[in-house]
Design an enzyme around this catalytic site. Structure first.
Site, PDB file in Angstrom:
ATOM      1  CG  ASP A  42       3.602 -13.366  -2.475  1.00 16.05           C
ATOM      2  OD1 ASP A  42       2.863 -14.196  -3.042  1.00 16.05           O
ATOM      3  OD2 ASP A  42       3.752 -13.317  -1.241  1.00 16.05           O
TER       4      ASP A  42
ATOM      5  CE  LYS B  54       1.245 -11.505   0.446  1.00 15.57           C
ATOM      6  NZ  LYS B  54       0.773 -12.696   1.221  1.00 15.57           N
TER       7      LYS B  54
END
Length: 283
Positions: free
Chosen positions: A136, A10
């Site tokens: 996350d 990411k």
């Protein structure tokens, strides 16, 4: 039976620290995207009631300090699973780099175990497990372009970004996310206008998007590791549309509207740092 899951890295296009919560954690507002730099998770069942992890990387723990182990342990306990599991991690995402490697591996493990043991968890149930592991992980369960709020548990999908090229540069050291968050002074930290960045994405305004990108943690990490600033400057001088640290660092990424620009940035960084990647956004 073996279950395979891809675990993409990411990037944070925007990361704003809105304040500190009563429990000591921070309230966040982030916009995140997935890129085509992937780890791969392979899971198979064991008769013996244990969790076994192995990997092609020597840079990560293979015990209960690993987020993948934590994911499997939580699921086994929560669902009363008395069978064991073998988890194989094939690593391409750098460790302690701000790219969400541990989080995306944990998310892939949750998805894989849901399939292996036919647990029929819905998305919200998987998010609840993921949030116990890290802020996350909920995002990494679904990926894509998303607005992430709260402590990371609120994930709202956004439209897919226009195609562009990304160059990643990972300096030859890692960063402890916890150490960076310990140093946050919410009164003086730089702020990022996530609403403006979101508006740019919703209106498909690429120029406004790159101007609106920012990371509240960047100044803290640069104070300790000034080479990050040097990398950013070098990328911009090579024609990048924007250069920004992702997460708590130390990885810096640039976005380029054309592959020709990305090649220039890539070539300018290739001799400066060992780990340089040219990637695309996942759509």
């Amino acid at each position: 039976m073996k279950i395979f899951e891809k675990a993409p890295a990411k990037l944070n296009l925007g990361l704003d620290i809105k304040g500190r919560c009563d429990d000591g954690y921070h309230e966040l507002a982030m916009i995140m995207v997935s890129i085509d730099l992937n780890d791969y998770v392979t899971i198979s069942e064991l008769k013996e009631d244990c969790i076994v992890i192995d990997s092609d990387s020597s840079k990560m723990p293979l015990n209960n300090d690993n987020d993948v182990f934590k994911a499997a342990d939580i699921i086994k306990n929560q669902y009363g699973i008395n069978k064991g599991v073998h988890i194989r991690l094939e690593k391409s995402i750098p460790v302690c780099a701000g790219l969400g490697g541990g989080s995306t591996d944990a998310a892939a493990t949750i998805r894989a175990l849901n399939r292996l043991w036919n647990l029929q968890m819905d998305y919200d149930e998987m998010v609840a497990i993921g949030f116990k592991i890290g802020s996350d992980v909920p995002y990494c369960l679904g990926g894509g372009c998303s607005l992430v709020l709260g402590k990371g548990e609120i994930v709202k999908p956004l439209p897919t970004l226009r195609p562009c090229w990304i160059v990643l540069v990972k300096p030859d050291f890692g960063i402890s996310t916890k150490s960076i968050f310990r140093d946050i002074d919410c009164k003086s930290i730089s702020r990022v206008d996530i609403d403006l960045l979101k508006s740019a994405i919703l209106s498909s305004d690429y120029q406004l998007m790159v101007k609106s990108m920012g990371n509240s943690l960047e100044d803290i990490t640069i104070t300790k590791n000034p080479v990050i600033s040097t990398i950013k400057e070098r990328m911009l001088n090579s024609g990048a549309d924007v250069a920004l640290m992702t997460g708590s660092g130390p990885t810096v990424f640039s976005m380029c509207s054309t592959e020709k620009k990305a090649d220039r940035v890539f070539n300018s960084m290739k001799g400066f740092c060992k780990e340089v990647y040219k990637v695309r956004l996942l759509r």
